[in-house]
Enzyme design. Sequence first.
Site, mmCIF file in Angstrom:
data_model
loop_
_atom_site.group_PDB
_atom_site.id
_atom_site.type_symbol
_atom_site.label_atom_id
_atom_site.label_comp_id
_atom_site.label_asym_id
_atom_site.label_seq_id
_atom_site.Cartn_x
_atom_site.Cartn_y
_atom_site.Cartn_z
ATOM 1 N N GLY A 46 0.831 -1.155 0.234
ATOM 2 C CA GLY A 46 -0.115 -0.226 -0.591
ATOM 3 C C GLY A 46 0.862 1.077 0.414
ATOM 4 O O GLY A 46 0.629 2.246 -0.509
ATOM 5 N N CYS A 47 1.747 0.962 0.907
ATOM 6 C CA CYS A 47 2.197 2.185 0.771
ATOM 7 C C CYS A 47 3.274 2.655 -0.494
ATOM 8 O O CYS A 47 3.528 3.888 -0.697
ATOM 9 C CB CYS A 47 3.863 2.109 2.251
ATOM 10 S SG CYS A 47 2.998 2.306 3.688
#
Length: 159
Positions: A46-47
Site C-alpha cells: 500500500g505504501c
Amino acid sequence: MTDRLVAGDTAPDFTLPDQDGVGHSLAALRGRKVIVYFYPAASTPGCTTEACDFRDNMSSLQAAGYEVLGVSKDEQSKLKTFQHEQALTFPLLSDPDLAVHRAYGAYGAWGEKNNYGKVVTGTIRSTIVVDEDGAVQLPLYNVKATGHVASLRKKLGLV
C-alpha cells in the site's frame, strides 16, 4: 490521545532527517504550499502504491506550487532503499520516535486496528495540506493508498 488537526489550525513545526540525513523543517518551507503525508512503512504494498502515485503526479503538484514530504517511522537506510527502488523524487522523512506523527494526529488511539483478532496501534495513513502561512488547509485521515492522490488533486482543484 492527540487530537486530529482541523482546517485553520497552525501546522505543528518539525525538523526531520530525510533518506540522506538532510534535515527538513516545515518552517523553512513557509511561503510554499506543502503536502505532508504519513504512511505506515516503506516498501510495503500500500505504501509503495501511494508513494508511486505521488511520484507520478509530482510535476502537476509542483506546477501548482506544492512541495511533498512523506513521513514514516522508518530508519533512514530503509527510506534510502525505498526511494532508490521506486525512483521517488521527493523527500522521505524519518520519524522513528513518532513525535511528528502524534503532533499531526497520525498515530495513537485513532490508529487502533484489529489485526488477526489482536488490537494494535499504528500509523494512520494521513495527508495534511499546509498553506503558505503554515496553517492546515486540508486534513485527511484514514485515506486509502489506491486513488488517494487523484482524490487529493480533485479536492485541491487541480483536475
